[in-house]
Write an enzyme that holds these catalytic residues in place. Structure first.
Site, PDB file in Angstrom:
ATOM      1  N   HIS A   3       0.755  -1.283  -0.049  1.00  0.00           N
ATOM      2  CA  HIS A   3      -0.059   0.154  -0.017  1.00  0.00           C
ATOM      3  C   HIS A   3       0.735   1.369  -0.015  1.00  0.00           C
ATOM      4  CE1 HIS A   3      -3.840  -2.185   1.652  1.00  0.00           C
ATOM      5  NE2 HIS A   3      -3.193  -2.955   0.907  1.00  0.00           N
ATOM      6  N   ASP A  99      -6.641   4.026   2.476  1.00  0.00           N
ATOM      7  CA  ASP A  99      -6.489   2.658   1.729  1.00  0.00           C
ATOM      8  C   ASP A  99      -7.875   1.825   2.417  1.00  0.00           C
ATOM      9  OD1 ASP A  99      -5.919   1.905   4.462  1.00  0.00           O
ATOM     10  OD2 ASP A  99      -3.853   1.067   3.650  1.00  0.00           O
ATOM     11  N   ASN A 351       1.551  -4.921  -6.708  1.00  0.00           N
ATOM     12  CA  ASN A 351       2.674  -3.840  -7.207  1.00  0.00           C
ATOM     13  C   ASN A 351       3.575  -4.464  -8.071  1.00  0.00           C
ATOM     14  OD1 ASN A 351       2.147  -1.389  -5.975  1.00  0.00           O
ATOM     15  ND2 ASN A 351       2.910  -2.274  -4.082  1.00  0.00           N
ATOM     16  N   GLU A 355       4.681  -3.884 -11.857  1.00  0.00           N
ATOM     17  CA  GLU A 355       5.954  -3.284 -12.330  1.00  0.00           C
ATOM     18  C   GLU A 355       6.483  -4.607 -13.542  1.00  0.00           C
ATOM     19  OE1 GLU A 355       8.374  -3.901  -8.667  1.00  0.00           O
ATOM     20  OE2 GLU A 355       7.357  -1.874  -7.775  1.00  0.00           O
ATOM     21  N   ALA A 370      -3.803 -13.620   0.337  1.00  0.00           N
ATOM     22  CA  ALA A 370      -4.716 -12.473   0.118  1.00  0.00           C
ATOM     23  C   ALA A 370      -5.412 -12.934  -1.249  1.00  0.00           C
ATOM     24  CB  ALA A 370      -3.860 -11.241  -0.040  1.00  0.00           C
TER      25      ALA A 370
END
Length: 455
Positions: A3, A99, A351, A355, A370
């Site tokens: 986050h 968030d 993320n 990337e 998750a």
């Protein structure tokens, strides 16, 4: 970290491109800052004030990740209130951005009369699941883990039971599921949502087809960390080593800031790397027998004299000519941007996935916890830039399976097709973020709305 990093980039763009000031509050869950946090903190750009809030009284280390994160966020609300009020003494406050676990801070925005937006740092697919979950749950008979039909969300790949977040696979009457459902409902308590994605990857964001909310939705991504993360001699050594490798020949392996494997699985992965005979850079963490997110809060240390002693005997020596094994952390952005890297073995954290796409690198998808199994399904089926590894009936990934999938991505026409597709998405992501691109325009619209609300 998943986050903090996109929030730091969002703050940078609001300051650099839209003339706003930004104070970035980080609700720590542990007293000791992680190496990753220190790296980001050292690289925060001018105009962004990064404040690490005091860690709350610690929960047991055995508490679930989401419970510890929520505890940190809720405990930080008084600090958020104090800092927000102090900011209003020097300049008008334009907005509060939270968030997914920090929605309780919305009360601060209400008290100060400013809008509260959420920056959703995971993909639209998960946000869509959150938006639909109250309705889905109300009509469900039995448990999610026993469902034979997938969940179908508008514009998303079907989500099968085994791909759902772990918090949906526990008993629906449990506290864990109740907390997850509550977090999903909280999504609708904000005034608008920014999503870290882009139209070419997830075309349905904000098009109204979800049919469950009228909240403003804006795809503003992909926002990832692009600034140099300080100078580290070990990191420089990695880049020098990559400079000496042939184009597209290196497999990069990392399971994110939090991901961990068991000792048996770590050993099997090492043997798989030897089987492929590929060059590699492997960011490895000490095994954890209890959880796949054992390093999530950056509290695990490898301070003994033999930090890699858990690897198979002789592995580091046998592979010294073709591979690098790095404890804990590596300059991922720089590694993925290097021309010698041809494949990324990843846990599919959002993320890391973005990337990889931004650098045109196809992925071997090895999700751990998750929503990562959902991400992996989307990256393979919809985005077509990844191949998933598949476990046996006991949840174990064999060396033959791992090596076979790596070879599929590194060699042959299938891998070439994924590289072309990843390159196409990279170009479209860059276009979305440039002036006049869809994500840049969306953020400009939101920033303008905030600015007008405080004048």
């Amino acid at each position: 970290m998943g986050h903090l990093i996109p929030f730091a980039e969002l703050a940078r763009r609001l300051v650099a491109d839209h003339g706003l000031g930004a104070t970035l509050l980080f609700a720590a869950a542990a007293d000791t800052p992680s190496q990753q946090y220190a790296s980001v903190a050292a690289s925060v750009p001018d105009g962004v004030n990064l404040v690490a809030l005091p860690a709350p009284p610690a929960l047991p280390s055995t508490a679930p990740v989401r419970e510890r994160a929520t505890h940190a966020a809720v405990s930080s609300v008084p600090h958020v209130r104090e800092i927000a009020r102090s900011l209003t003494s020097t300049a008008p406050l334009a907005a509060l951005v939270v968030d997914m676990v920090s929605v309780p801070a919305r009360d601060v925005a209400t008290e100060l009369g400013v809008p509260c937006y959420m920056f959703f740092t995971s993909p639209w697919m998960l946000l869509s699941l959150f938006l639909h979950l109250p309705e889905i749950d109300a009509g469900l008979v039995g448990e999610y883990r026993d469902a034979t039909e997938p969940i179908r969300l508008p514009g998303c790949v079907p989500i099968h039971a085994h791909e759902l977040p772990g918090s949906m696979l526990v008993d629906r009457g449990s506290d864990a599921f109740g907390s997850f459902l509550s977090m999903a409902k909280d999504v609708s308590r904000v005034d608008g949502i920014l999503v870290n994605t882009f139209g070419a990857l997830e075309p349905v964001v904000g098009d109204g087809t979800d049919g469950v909310t009228e909240l403003p939705m804006h795809a503003v991504g992909p926002l990832v960390w692009t600034r140099p993360a300080g100078v580290n001699p070990d990191h420089s050594r990695v880049i020098r080593w990559l400079d000496q490798q042939p184009h597209g020949s290196v497999v990069y392996l990392s399971f994110g800031s939090g991901g961990t494997l068991t000792l048996r699985q770590t050993t099997e992965l090492a043997l798989a790397l030897e089987m492929t005979q590929c060059r590699f850079v492997w960011v490895v963490k000490r095994p954890d027998e209890d959880t796949a997110s054992g390093a999530f809060f950056g509290t695990r240390r490898q301070e003994d004299d033999d930090a890699l002693g858990f690897l198979p005997e002789g592995f580091v020596k046998r592979t010294s000519g073709v591979g690098l094994v790095l404890p804990l952390w590596a300059p991922q952005t720089a590694i993925l941007a290097h021309a010698s890297v041809g494949c990324f073995v990843t846990h599919c954290g959002w993320n890391s996935s973005l990337e990889s796409i931004l650098n045109g690198v196809p992925m071997v998808a090895w999700p751990l916890y998750a929503e990562q199994k959902m991400n992996a399904a989307m990256l393979e089926v919809q985005a077509r830039v990844a191949v998933r590894v598949h476990a046996d009936a006991h949840g174990f990934f064999s060396k033959e399976e791992i090596a076979g999938v790596i070879r599929r991505v590194m060699d042959g026409e299938e891998g070439a097709c994924m590289r072309r597709r990843a390159s196409e998405l990279r170009d479209k992501a860059e276009q979305a973020l440039t002036e006049g691109g869809s994500s840049a325009l969306a953020l400009a619209h939101v920033a303008g709305t905030w600015r007008s609300s405080c004048t």
